[in-house]
Scaffold this motif. Structure first.
Motif, PDB file in Angstrom:
ATOM      1  N   PRO A 138      13.112 -17.107  21.371  1.00 52.74           N
ATOM      2  CA  PRO A 138      12.721 -17.304  22.763  1.00 52.74           C
ATOM      3  C   PRO A 138      13.683 -16.573  23.708  1.00 52.74           C
ATOM      4  CG  PRO A 138      12.925 -19.402  21.603  1.00 52.74           C
ATOM      5  CD  PRO A 138      13.435 -18.335  20.693  1.00 52.74           C
ATOM      6  N   SER A 190      16.925 -18.376  24.700  1.00 52.19           N
ATOM      7  CA  SER A 190      17.976 -18.565  23.699  1.00 52.19           C
ATOM      8  C   SER A 190      18.907 -17.356  23.667  1.00 52.19           C
ATOM      9  CB  SER A 190      17.378 -18.825  22.314  1.00 52.19           C
ATOM     10  OG  SER A 190      16.743 -17.655  21.828  1.00 52.19           O
ATOM     11  N   LEU A 223      20.352 -23.883  22.984  1.00 56.63           N
ATOM     12  CA  LEU A 223      19.817 -24.400  21.731  1.00 56.63           C
ATOM     13  C   LEU A 223      20.807 -25.275  20.991  1.00 56.63           C
ATOM     14  CD1 LEU A 223      17.788 -21.335  20.470  1.00 56.63           C
ATOM     15  CD2 LEU A 223      17.008 -23.356  21.704  1.00 56.63           C
ATOM     16  N   ASP A 235      14.492 -29.791  19.405  1.00 54.52           N
ATOM     17  CA  ASP A 235      13.057 -29.518  19.413  1.00 54.52           C
ATOM     18  C   ASP A 235      12.318 -30.360  20.434  1.00 54.52           C
ATOM     19  OD1 ASP A 235      13.047 -29.095  15.833  1.00 54.52           O
ATOM     20  OD2 ASP A 235      13.286 -27.611  17.414  1.00 54.52           O
ATOM     21  N   TRP A 241       9.689 -31.408  27.136  1.00 53.34           N
ATOM     22  CA  TRP A 241       9.541 -30.192  26.329  1.00 53.34           C
ATOM     23  C   TRP A 241       9.415 -30.606  24.881  1.00 53.34           C
ATOM     24  CZ3 TRP A 241      12.275 -27.505  22.499  1.00 53.34           C
ATOM     25  CH2 TRP A 241      12.088 -26.113  22.435  1.00 53.34           C
ATOM     26  N   GLU A 296       8.762 -28.711  21.131  1.00 53.27           N
ATOM     27  CA  GLU A 296       8.603 -27.534  20.279  1.00 53.27           C
ATOM     28  C   GLU A 296       8.147 -26.294  21.042  1.00 53.27           C
ATOM     29  OE1 GLU A 296       6.209 -28.671  16.932  1.00 53.27           O
ATOM     30  OE2 GLU A 296       7.740 -30.039  16.195  1.00 53.27           O
ATOM     31  N   GLY A 297       8.899 -25.947  22.065  1.00 53.70           N
ATOM     32  CA  GLY A 297       8.655 -24.708  22.790  1.00 53.70           C
ATOM     33  C   GLY A 297       7.698 -24.790  23.958  1.00 53.70           C
ATOM     34  N   GLU A 298       7.175 -25.954  24.251  1.00 53.03           N
ATOM     35  CA  GLU A 298       6.199 -26.098  25.330  1.00 53.03           C
ATOM     36  C   GLU A 298       6.689 -27.105  26.367  1.00 53.03           C
ATOM     37  OE1 GLU A 298       3.299 -24.365  25.605  1.00 53.03           O
ATOM     38  OE2 GLU A 298       3.838 -23.275  23.774  1.00 53.03           O
ATOM     39  N   TYR A 299       6.725 -26.662  27.622  1.00 50.38           N
ATOM     40  CA  TYR A 299       7.028 -27.581  28.719  1.00 50.38           C
ATOM     41  C   TYR A 299       5.779 -28.414  29.007  1.00 50.38           C
ATOM     42  CZ  TYR A 299      11.305 -24.991  29.595  1.00 50.38           C
ATOM     43  OH  TYR A 299      12.542 -24.422  29.472  1.00 50.38           O
ATOM     44  N   ASP A 338      16.892 -27.831  31.685  1.00 43.81           N
ATOM     45  CA  ASP A 338      17.357 -27.570  30.318  1.00 43.81           C
ATOM     46  C   ASP A 338      18.873 -27.713  30.200  1.00 43.81           C
ATOM     47  OD1 ASP A 338      14.818 -27.058  29.286  1.00 43.81           O
ATOM     48  OD2 ASP A 338      14.981 -24.891  29.556  1.00 43.81           O
TER      49      ASP A 338
END
Length: 189
Positions: free
Chosen positions: A27, A30, A36, A41, A61, A63-66, A95
């Motif tokens: 991503p 990162s 990270l 996750d 959030w 696994e990668g989705e807001y 974050d």
């Protein structure tokens, strides 16, 4: 795979291919941030406001989705409590807050002192203190001032600094830490 199909393939070649794939698949944030290490996750934000009495405990959030509904809740919580003005709060700051809190391994939520500040509020605070920036990132929804019960200003700031993701200000005399998603910098005592 048979040994004949591995001819011409070296261990070094496989490692280079793996490294190239990892960099392409990583991503964007990162590469720019050290988030990270602390975020995981599932990213969760737990806060309470001494100003409004409100509490926030949301997973925003996965696994990668807001999660848009969670961010709507965060935006409302982070509003300027003096004017009730709401702005879309920057997910990068959220974050940083979540990663820092996780690194602190604290059971207690953040105490939010200041999230979004309207230009009027910022101007009023600036007239009372030289420590308030004219172009504060609070006015863009990119900064928060917080405390954590049971953790010192030094501990909180060290957690935030370890994210290598924005500005961290230590205000030991006032017992709070400023975190923002601006350029990486550190100040205060």
């Amino acid at each position: 795979m048979t040994t004949s199909s591995l001819k011409g393939v070296t261990r070094r070649g496989l490692l280079k291919a793996f490294a190239a794939t990892t960099l392409v698949a990583a991503p964007t944030y990162s590469n720019a941030f050290g988030l990270l290490r602390g975020a995981g996750d599932i990213r969760r934000l737990r806060m309470h406001s001494g100003r409004t009495g409100e509490k926030l405990d949301t997973i925003y959030w996965i696994e990668g989705e807001y999660i848009p509904e969670a961010f709507a809740e965060i935006n409302s919580f982070m509003r300027d409590w003096r004017t009730n003005a709401v702005i879309k709060f920057d997910n990068r700051t959220v974050d940083i807050l979540a990663a820092s809190h996780r690194l602190l391994d604290a059971d207690t939520p953040y105490l939010l002192l200041s999230g979004y500040r309207s230009p009027e509020t910022n101007s009023m605070l600036r007239s009372k203190s030289k420590a308030v920036a004219r172009n504060s990132l609070h006015m863009k929804g990119q900064a928060a001032d917080i405390r954590v019960e049971g953790r010192s200003v030094s501990q909180i700031s060290k957690a935030a600094v370890s994210c290598s993701a924005g500005g961290v200000g230590k205000y030991s005399g006032s017992n709070f830490v400023h975190m923002d998603c601006g350029p990486v910098r550190v100040w205060g005592r």
